[in-house]
Motif scaffolding. Structure first.
Motif, PDB file in Angstrom:
ATOM      1  N   ASP A 732      34.404 -22.900 -88.861  1.00 52.10           N
ATOM      2  CA  ASP A 732      33.360 -23.153 -89.866  1.00 52.10           C
ATOM      3  C   ASP A 732      33.338 -24.648 -90.162  1.00 52.10           C
ATOM      4  N   VAL A 733      32.164 -25.284 -89.975  1.00 52.10           N
ATOM      5  CA  VAL A 733      32.101 -26.741 -90.136  1.00 52.10           C
ATOM      6  C   VAL A 733      30.796 -27.168 -90.810  1.00 52.10           C
ATOM      7  N   LEU A 734      30.807 -28.386 -91.311  1.00 56.23           N
ATOM      8  CA  LEU A 734      29.612 -29.146 -91.652  1.00 56.23           C
ATOM      9  C   LEU A 734      29.636 -30.402 -90.780  1.00 56.23           C
ATOM     10  N   PHE A 735      28.448 -30.852 -90.377  1.00 53.68           N
ATOM     11  CA  PHE A 735      28.358 -32.100 -89.630  1.00 53.68           C
ATOM     12  C   PHE A 735      27.694 -33.152 -90.524  1.00 53.68           C
ATOM     13  N   ASP A 775      30.568 -22.528 -86.235  1.00 50.33           N
ATOM     14  CA  ASP A 775      29.714 -21.850 -87.212  1.00 50.33           C
ATOM     15  C   ASP A 775      29.320 -22.852 -88.291  1.00 50.33           C
ATOM     16  N   VAL A 776      27.989 -23.099 -88.433  1.00 51.09           N
ATOM     17  CA  VAL A 776      27.508 -24.087 -89.416  1.00 51.09           C
ATOM     18  C   VAL A 776      26.691 -23.422 -90.521  1.00 51.09           C
ATOM     19  N   ASP A 777      26.943 -22.135 -90.765  1.00 52.50           N
ATOM     20  CA  ASP A 777      26.131 -21.400 -91.754  1.00 52.50           C
ATOM     21  C   ASP A 777      26.414 -21.818 -93.199  1.00 52.50           C
ATOM     22  N   LEU A 778      27.498 -22.550 -93.443  1.00 51.94           N
ATOM     23  CA  LEU A 778      27.799 -22.986 -94.810  1.00 51.94           C
ATOM     24  C   LEU A 778      27.107 -24.299 -95.170  1.00 51.94           C
ATOM     25  N   ARG A 779      26.247 -24.816 -94.289  1.00 52.33           N
ATOM     26  CA  ARG A 779      25.542 -26.078 -94.574  1.00 52.33           C
ATOM     27  C   ARG A 779      24.490 -25.867 -95.667  1.00 52.33           C
ATOM     28  N   PRO A 780      24.063 -26.942 -96.305  1.00 51.80           N
ATOM     29  CA  PRO A 780      23.006 -26.833 -97.327  1.00 51.80           C
ATOM     30  C   PRO A 780      21.774 -26.114 -96.767  1.00 51.80           C
ATOM     31  N   GLY A 782      21.683 -23.226 -95.751  1.00 54.65           N
ATOM     32  CA  GLY A 782      22.082 -22.201 -94.790  1.00 54.65           C
ATOM     33  C   GLY A 782      21.391 -22.356 -93.449  1.00 54.65           C
ATOM     34  N   LYS A 783      21.003 -21.222 -92.845  1.00 58.52           N
ATOM     35  CA  LYS A 783      20.397 -21.248 -91.513  1.00 58.52           C
ATOM     36  C   LYS A 783      19.032 -21.938 -91.513  1.00 58.52           C
ATOM     37  N   SER A 784      18.444 -22.102 -92.692  1.00 57.23           N
ATOM     38  CA  SER A 784      17.133 -22.751 -92.769  1.00 57.23           C
ATOM     39  C   SER A 784      17.240 -24.266 -92.811  1.00 57.23           C
ATOM     40  N   GLY A 785      18.431 -24.755 -93.100  1.00 55.99           N
ATOM     41  CA  GLY A 785      18.589 -26.195 -93.265  1.00 55.99           C
ATOM     42  C   GLY A 785      18.889 -26.896 -91.948  1.00 55.99           C
ATOM     43  N   PRO A 786      18.797 -28.215 -91.935  1.00 57.33           N
ATOM     44  CA  PRO A 786      19.095 -28.987 -90.715  1.00 57.33           C
ATOM     45  C   PRO A 786      20.563 -28.840 -90.323  1.00 57.33           C
ATOM     46  N   MET A 787      20.829 -28.965 -89.005  1.00 50.29           N
ATOM     47  CA  MET A 787      22.177 -28.800 -88.494  1.00 50.29           C
ATOM     48  C   MET A 787      23.099 -29.916 -88.976  1.00 50.29           C
ATOM     49  N   VAL A 788      22.551 -31.093 -89.145  1.00 50.48           N
ATOM     50  CA  VAL A 788      23.347 -32.235 -89.542  1.00 50.48           C
ATOM     51  C   VAL A 788      22.546 -33.071 -90.545  1.00 50.48           C
ATOM     52  N   THR A 790      22.673 -36.892 -93.055  1.00 49.80           N
ATOM     53  CA  THR A 790      23.365 -38.135 -93.364  1.00 49.80           C
ATOM     54  C   THR A 790      24.138 -37.949 -94.650  1.00 49.80           C
ATOM     55  N   LEU A 791      25.087 -38.818 -94.874  1.00 48.26           N
ATOM     56  CA  LEU A 791      25.856 -38.766 -96.109  1.00 48.26           C
ATOM     57  C   LEU A 791      24.928 -38.903 -97.311  1.00 48.26           C
ATOM     58  N   ALA A 792      23.888 -39.781 -97.202  1.00 41.68           N
ATOM     59  CA  ALA A 792      22.940 -39.957 -98.312  1.00 41.68           C
ATOM     60  C   ALA A 792      22.149 -38.682 -98.548  1.00 41.68           C
ATOM     61  N   SER A 793      21.794 -37.974 -97.474  1.00 39.94           N
ATOM     62  CA  SER A 793      21.042 -36.720 -97.609  1.00 39.94           C
ATOM     63  C   SER A 793      21.881 -35.657 -98.310  1.00 39.94           C
ATOM     64  N   TYR A 794      23.179 -35.565 -97.937  1.00 34.50           N
ATOM     65  CA  TYR A 794      24.069 -34.628 -98.639  1.00 34.50           C
ATOM     66  C   TYR A 794      24.121 -34.974-100.125  1.00 34.50           C
ATOM     67  N   GLU A 795      24.222 -36.270-100.429  1.00 37.43           N
ATOM     68  CA  GLU A 795      24.327 -36.686-101.827  1.00 37.43           C
ATOM     69  C   GLU A 795      23.072 -36.287-102.602  1.00 37.43           C
ATOM     70  N   ALA A 796      21.909 -36.492-101.996  1.00 38.27           N
ATOM     71  CA  ALA A 796      20.654 -36.144-102.669  1.00 38.27           C
ATOM     72  C   ALA A 796      20.543 -34.636-102.855  1.00 38.27           C
ATOM     73  N   TYR A 797      20.913 -33.891-101.845  1.00 32.56           N
ATOM     74  CA  TYR A 797      20.805 -32.425-101.937  1.00 32.56           C
ATOM     75  C   TYR A 797      21.737 -31.891-103.021  1.00 32.56           C
ATOM     76  N   TYR A 798      22.994 -32.322-102.971  1.00 34.54           N
ATOM     77  CA  TYR A 798      23.962 -31.768-103.914  1.00 34.54           C
ATOM     78  C   TYR A 798      23.604 -32.181-105.355  1.00 34.54           C
ATOM     79  N   ARG A 799      23.038 -33.374-105.506  1.00 34.51           N
ATOM     80  CA  ARG A 799      22.687 -33.825-106.856  1.00 34.51           C
ATOM     81  C   ARG A 799      21.550 -32.997-107.433  1.00 34.51           C
ATOM     82  N   ARG A 800      20.634 -32.565-106.557  1.00 32.68           N
ATOM     83  CA  ARG A 800      19.408 -31.935-107.070  1.00 32.68           C
ATOM     84  C   ARG A 800      19.395 -30.416-106.922  1.00 32.68           C
ATOM     85  N   TRP A 801      19.933 -29.922-105.817  1.00 28.98           N
ATOM     86  CA  TRP A 801      19.711 -28.515-105.490  1.00 28.98           C
ATOM     87  C   TRP A 801      20.987 -27.649-105.426  1.00 28.98           C
TER      88      TRP A 801
END
Length: 995
Positions: A732-735, A775-780, A782-788, A790-801
C-alpha cells in the motif's frame, strides 16, 4: 603393635580392597563378635568384591550382632567355608542398605541364601508361592516377600541371572504375592468370596514379565457373579475383595510396604468402577478406548484369582489390541504419543532421568510397542508383552534391522541394570541417576566397572543413551529403505504391504507414493544413494512429526533431484547437523516455503549457516538489489534480478519463522510469539521497500538514465508503512513528486505517471518469482483521484478536503523509496493531520466510531465466522488497530511515543503514558499478535493469503502446529483463539466505543 603415626597393615589392605573409610572398617573388624574372621583373607576378598565394601561390612556386623551365640558361630563358619553363601550375602549387603536392614530385623533369614541347587537358580511362581505360603496377614506377607526378594537380589548381584531374568523373577514374585494377598482377603471375607469370581490381570511391567525391584504393580480387575448370584451384589463383593487386596500390598506397616497396586489403567481410569464384568470391559474398549489403552493391553496377563475368567478376558481383548492400528485416530494418537513425556519432569532432573529422559527406557519401550501395534495385526509372532522378546521377534521378522535391534537390546539391558541397582539400594521407587559421588561409585562397581567407577559409569550411560536416541526413531524407517533399496541379499525385509502399513501408521496419507519416493532416493550403489540412505531414516522421522509428512518427502525428492549432482548439497545435509532438520521442518510445514525453495533450490544452503536465517537489513538488501539492477542489460532483466533476491529473502524469512515456531532438537521454539511476528513484519517490509527501490531505479533508467525530471518518493501506507507485512501482502503506497527546477508541472507529472506504470508492470511480469502488487487506493479521492500528486497538491487537498478516515490512514505513512528529502517533507506535511493539536473533537471521534461500526456490518465476508476472522472479526486486527489509532490521534500531539506507524509500539507507548491499563494493553497485544500469527500461518501452510482458519483438516492441523499446538489439539487452538479475541473485544468496547 602399630608404630604411632604409621598406618597398620590392615588399614593398607582395606584401602587396597576398595574401602573408602578404612579406619571405620578396621574398628568394625576389631569388634569382639568379628574376632573369629577378622584376619580371614577370603572374607576380605569377598568384601572387596562387593559394590560398596564399607556398606557390606557394616551390614555384616549388624547381622552378626543380631544372632544368638550359637547361630553367630554357624553364620561365621558357613560364611568362611561356603563360597556360594559368602558371595550372595556379601553381594546383597554391599548393594542394598534396605535388605541389610531386613536381615538385621530378621537375623535368621540369611538361611534363605544358603541353598544353591539347580532349582534354586531360576525359581518361578510355584517356588515363590511356597516361599509365601505361611503368610497369613500383611505383616507376615511383607517378611516373606523380603525373604524371597533376598534370593532374587543375591542371584542378580552375583551374576547368576541377567537383568531380563531378574526382571522376570520379580514379576513372578509379584504374581505369587498378588495371589497370597487375594487369599488373605478371601479368608477375611468368605461371604464376599462366595458371591463372585474375581480375576486379577497384570498390566505394565508386571504383565510384561519385566518388573523392577520397586515399581507400581499395574492391574485390572475383572469380576463375574457365581451362578445364581445377583450381579450387582456380586460386583460389590468383588470390589471389596479387590480393594482389600490393594491395601494388603500397598499399606505401610511396621515392616514397611511391598509396592503400590495401581488400578488406574482400567476403563475410565480412577473415575471408573474398580471391578467390571467382562462384557462391561468389552463394551468400553469397543466404543470409548483410546489408542494408548490398547497399547497398555499389549502387556495384559492373568496372574491371580479365577484363571478361566482371566484367560477369557485376555482372549476377548486381544483381537481389539491388534486392530488398534486401523482406528480412525490412530495416526494422530501415535504422533502425540511419540513425543517424549518430559513436560512434567523438573528441568534440573531431565538429564538424570533413566526412564523418561531423552535416550531413556521409555524410548525403547514405545518404539517396540508401536511397531508391535502396526505389524502385529498380521504377524502373531509379535504378540509378546516383554520388550526384549518383542524386539527379538521384530528383528527376526525383518521389521527392525538386526544390527539396530542388537544395539537397542544391549542399551536397554544396561539402562535396566542401572535402574535395578539404583532401586535395590534403598528399595525406593526412583528412575533418577544419583548425583552423590559415593552413590555413583557404588552403582558403577555394581555393574562391574572397577577401574574408575564414576567416570566409566557416566561414559557407558551416555553411550547407551546416545544409541537409544539415535535408533529409537531410525528403527521405524531404516527397514523401509531396506525394503525398497534391496541391497543386502538374503536379509529378511519388510514386505510392500508391511512397509505401507508402517508409513500409514506414521502419518503418511499415500504410502504407495512415499515408497516410490524412497525407492527413487535410495536405490542404487552411487555415493548419492548411500548418503540418502543414511539421511532418510532421520528425515522421515522429522517429516512424520509434521502435519503433512507426504509433502515433506515429496519436497525432499524434488530438491534432491534438482541438487543431487552438486557436491555441496549432500555434504551440507550430512555434515551440518542443523541443515537436515531445518530442511525437514521447512519442507513439511506447508506450501509457501517449499514453493519458494523449489524455484531456486540452491537457497537450501541458507539452512546450514548458523547466521543464514538471520534477517538482512534494508540497507544491505537495497545495496544488493540496486547493484543487480545496475548490472542488468535490460530493464526487465534488472527487475527480474531484484525479484529473485526478493524470492530468496522471502524463503529466508519463512524458513526462520517456521524453525523458530517449531523449534529443533537442539533449540526450543521461540517462547515470545510477538518476537516472531515483529521479525517477519520487519523483514518483509524491508524486503519490499528494497524491491520498490530497485524497480524505481530500473524504471527511471529506461528513459532518463538516473535523473528523473521530477523528484519522486514512495510513501508506505497500511501494513507496509507500519512494518507489519505478511508474506503475501500488497504494498500500500502513495506516490509524491516535485518538479525539478526548470521543469514544468505537466512534464513532471507525465514522467512520474510513466515511472509508476512501468514499476507496476515490471513487478507483475509473469515469472517464477512471486509478484509484488502495488496498491494506491489510499490516495486522496481514492480510485477517482490521480495516481500521483505534487507535494503542493497534497497540501492543498489535505487543507481543504481531507476527511477523518484519511487522517487516520496517514498514521501509517512512512517514506519507503525514492527521494529521501521529499519523503521527509511529506511526513512533516501530514503530521498535523494525523496528530491534530489538542486531539480529536467529539464529531471526529463519532465519525471514526461510525466508520468502524459500518465496516464491521458491511465488509465481513458472507458466511464468515465473526469469531474466527482475523482481520474483521471480534477482537481481531481491525479492532485492536482502530483502538490504538484512536489513542494516537487523540494524544499523539502530546505524547511523542505515540507518533509511530507501528501498532505494537503505539500500544506500548499508550500504556507507558498511563492511557491504557496494564492488563488491557496485554490483552490487546496478545490478540493482535495471535491474529497476525494466524494470518502468517495460513499463508505459510496454503501458499496463499487468508483471513480465517482453513477448512481442510490437514491444513488446519498444520496451522495449529505452527502456533505450537500438538497433533489432535485443533479444537484447543480454536477455543484459545476465541477466548483471546473475546477478551480483546471487551477491552475494545470499553476503550474505543466508550461502553
Amino acid at each position: 603393635m602399630t608404630v604411632p603415626g604409621r598406618r597398620s597393615s590392615t588399614f593398607t589392605r582395606l584401602l587396597r580392597h576398595g574401602f573408602t573409610d578404612p579406619s571405620a572398617a578396621e574398628r568394625l573388624l576389631d569388634l569382639p563378635d568379628m574376632s573369629s574372621v577378622r584376619g580371614d583373607p577370603v572374607l576380605l576378598d569377598a568384601l572387596g568384591a562387593a559394590s560398596d565394601p564399607d556398606l557390606a561390612l557394616r551390614g555384616l556386623v549388624r547381622l552378626v550382632e543380631a544372632q544368638d551365640p550359637v547361630e553367630r558361630q554357624t553364620l561365621l563358619g558357613t560364611l568362611v567355608s561356603a563360597k556360594p553363601l559368602r558371595d550372595r550375602l556379601i553381594g546383597v549387603l554391599g548393594a542394598s542398605e534396605a535388605l541389610g536392614d531386613h536381615l538385621a530385623r530378621h537375623p535368621r533369614d540369611w538361611h534363605a541364601l544358603v541353598t544353591y541347587e539347580a532349582a534354586d537358580l531360576h525359581p518361578g511362581v510355584e517356588e515363590f508361592e511356597r516361599g509365601l505360603a505361611d503368610a497369613t496377614d500383611p505383616v507376615t506377607l511383607r517378611i516373606a516377600y523380603r525373604r524371597c526378594l533376598l534370593s532374587i537380589a543375591a542371584r542378580d548381584v552375583c551374576g547368576t541371572t541377567d537383568v531380563a531374568q531378574a526382571a522376570a523373577e520379580l514379576a513372578d514374585l509379584a504374581t505369587a504375592t498378588l495371589r497370597a494377598a487375594l487369599a488373605i482377603a478371601r479368608t477375611a471375607a468368605p461371604a464376599d468370596a462366595a458371591q463372585c469370581r474375581l480375576a486379577v490381570i497384570a498390566m505394565g511391567k508386571c504383565g510384561g514379565h519385566e518388573l523392577n525391584y520397586v515399581s507400581d504393580v499395574d492391574v485390572i480387575f475383572v469380576g463375574e457373579p457365581v451362578e445364581g448370584a445377583d450381579e450387582s451384589k456380586a460386583m460389590q463383593a468383588a470390589t471389596r475383595l479387590a480393594s482389600h487386596l490393594m491395601r494388603i500390598c500397598s499399606e505401610t506397616t511396621i515392616e514397611g510396604t511391598i509396592w503400590p497396586v495401581d488400578a488406574n489403567l482400567r476403563p475410565e481410569g480412577r473415575n471408573g468402577p474398580l471391578v467390571r464384568t467382562l462384557s462391561s470391559h468389552l463394551a468400553y474398549y469397543q466404543r470409548w478406548a483410546k489408542t494408548w489403552e490398547f497399547q497398555a493391553l499389549l502387556k495384559a496377563r492373568p496372574v491371580a484369582g479365577d484363571p478361566m475368567l482371566g484367560e477369557e478376558y485376555v482372549e476377548a481383548v486381544s483381537p481389539l489390541v491388534w486392530q488398534a492400528a486401523e482406528r480412525e485416530n490412530f495416526v494422530a494418537d501415535v504422533q502425540k504419543m511419540r513425543r517424549r513425556v518430559v513436560d512434567n519432569i523438573p528441568v534440573a532432573e531431565v538429564h538424570r532421568e533413566l526412564k523418561l529422559g531423552p535416550g531413556g527406557l521409555r524410548d525403547v519401550e514405545f518404539a517396540v510397542q508401536l511397531l508391535q501395534l502396526v505389524h502385529g495385526r498380521s504377524d502373531a509372532t509379535l504378540h509378546s508383552g516383554t520388550t526384549l522378546k518383542a524386539l527379538q521377534s521384530l528383528a527376526a521378522g525383518g521389521y527392525v534391522g538386526r544390527a539396530d535391534a542388537a544395539q537397542l537390546d544391549a542399551a536397554y539391558r544396561f539402562l535396566r541394570a542401572m535402574e535395578h541397582r539404583i532401586q535395590l539400594y534403598r528399595l525406593r521407587r526412583t528412575h533418577l541417576v544419583p548425583e552423590d559421588e559415593a552413590d555413583l561409585r557404588r552403582l558403577g562397581r555394581s555393574l562391574g566397572l572397577r577401574t574408575d567407577p564414576v567416570a566409566e559409569l557416566n561414559k557407558e550411560w551416555k553411550r547407551h543413551a546416545s544409541v537409544v536416541r539415535r535408533l529409537h526413531e531410525k528403527i521405524f524407517y531404516r527397514p523401509l529403505l531396506d525394503a525398497v533399496a534391496q541391497l543386502a541379499p538374503g536379509e529378511t525385509r519388510l514386505s510392500p504391504k508391511a512397509a505401507g502399513q508402517r508409513l500409514e501408521a506414521l502419518g503418511y496419507a499415500d504410502p504407495a507414493a512415499a515408497l516410490r519416493h524412497l525407492e527413487a532416493l535410495s536405490s542404487g550403489v552411487t555415493r548419492k544413494a548411500a548418503i540418502q540412505r543414511t539421511l532418510l531414516p532421520v528425515l522421515l522421522g522429522w517429516f512424520a512429526d509434521s502435519a503433512d509428512p507426504d509433502a515433506g518427502l515429496l519436497g525432499f525428492r524434488k530438491v534432491s533431484d534438482a541438487l543431487g549432482k552438486t557436491p555441496w548439497y549432500l555434504r551440507l545435509l550430512r555434515d551440518e547437523g542443523a541443515a537436515a532438520e531445518n530442511l525437514a521442518r521447512v519442507l513439511s510445514a506447508g506450501r509457501l516455503a517449499p514453493d519458494l525453495l523449489l524455484r531456486a533450490p540452491e537457497a537450501v544452503a541458507l539452512l546450514g549457516d548458523p547466521e543464514g536465517l538471520a534477517p538482512r537489513g534494508r540497507d544491505a538488501l537495497e545495496q544488493e538489489i540496486l547493484a543487480a539492477v545496475g548490472r542488468a542489460e535490460t530493464t526487465e532483466g534488472g527487475v527480474a534480478s531484484a525479484r529473485g533476491v526478493r524470492r530468496r529473502e522471502l524463503f529466508r524469512t519463512a524458513a526462520a519463522d517456521l524453525i523458530g515456531s517449531y523449534g529443533t532438537e537442539d533449540s526450543p521454539a521461540e517462547a515470545d510469539p510477538g518476537a516472531l511476528v515483529d521479525r517477519v513484519g520487519n523483514a518483509v517490509t524491508d524486503l519490499n521497500a528494497a524491491t520498490l527501490a530497485g524497480a524505481l531505479r530500473a524504471a527511471v533508467r529506461e528513459q532518463w538514465d538516473d535523473t528523473l525530471p521530477t523528484r519522486f518518493a514512495v510513501i508506505g501506507m497500511g501494513r507496509f508503512g507500519g512494518h507489519e507485512q505478511s508474506y503475501g501482502s500488497d504494498a500500500d503506497v502513495l506516490f509524491v513528486h516535485e518538479p525539478r527546477e526548470g521543469v514544468d508541472d505537466q512534464e513532471a507529472t507525465r514522467a512520474a505517471n510513466t515511472v509508476i506504470a512501468e514499476m507496476r508492470r515490471l513487478l507483475q511480469l509473469p515469472t517464477a518469482d512471486p509478484p509484488l502488487l502495488i496498491d494506491v487506493d489510499l490516495r486522496p479521492e481514492g480510485k477517482s483521484g490521480p495516481m500521483v500528486r505534487t507535494l503542493a497538491s497534497y497540501e492543498a487537498y489535505y487543507r481543504r478536503w481531507s476527511l477523518v478516515w484519511e487522517s487516520q490512514a496517514l498514521l501509517r505513512a512512512e517514506p519507503m523509496a525514492g527521494d529521501a528529502d521529499l519523503g521527509r517533507r511529506f511526513v512533516e506535511l501530514v503530521d498535523p493531520l494525523r496528530y491534530p493539536a489538542e486531539g480529536l473533537g467529539e464529531d471526529a471521534v463519532r465519525e471514526i466510531r461510525r466508520l468502524k461500526a459500518r465496516m464491521e456490518s458491511e465488509r465481513l465476508p458472507r458466511g464468515a465466522d465473526p469469531t474466527l476472522h482475523t482481520k474483521l472479526g471480534r477482537g481481531g486486527l481491525s479492532d485492536v488497530e482502530w483502538t490504538v489509532q484512536l489513542f494516537q490521534m487523540q494524544h499523539g500531539w502530546a505524547e511523542p511515543g505515540l507518533r509511530t506507524t507501528r501498532t505494537r509500539h503505539a500500544l506500548a507507548a499508550a500504556h507507558a503514558a498511563g492511557l491504557i491499563l496494564t492488563e488491557d494493553a496485554q490483552i490487546l497485544d496478545e490478540a493482535w499478535v495471535l491474529a497476525t500469527r494466524v494470518r502468517n500461518g495460513v499463508m505459510l501452510v496454503r501458499g496463499r493469503a487468508g483471513d480465517t482458519f482453513p477448512s481442510d483438516g490437514r491444513e488446519l492441523g498444520a496451522v495449529g502446529r505452527y502456533l505450537g499446538y500438538g497433533p489432535g489439539r485443533v479444537g484447543d487452538m480454536l477455543d484459545d483463539y476465541r477466548r483471546t479475541t473475546r477478551r480483546a473485544r471487551a477491552v475494545v468496547e470499553e476503550l474505543f466505543y466508550g461502553a
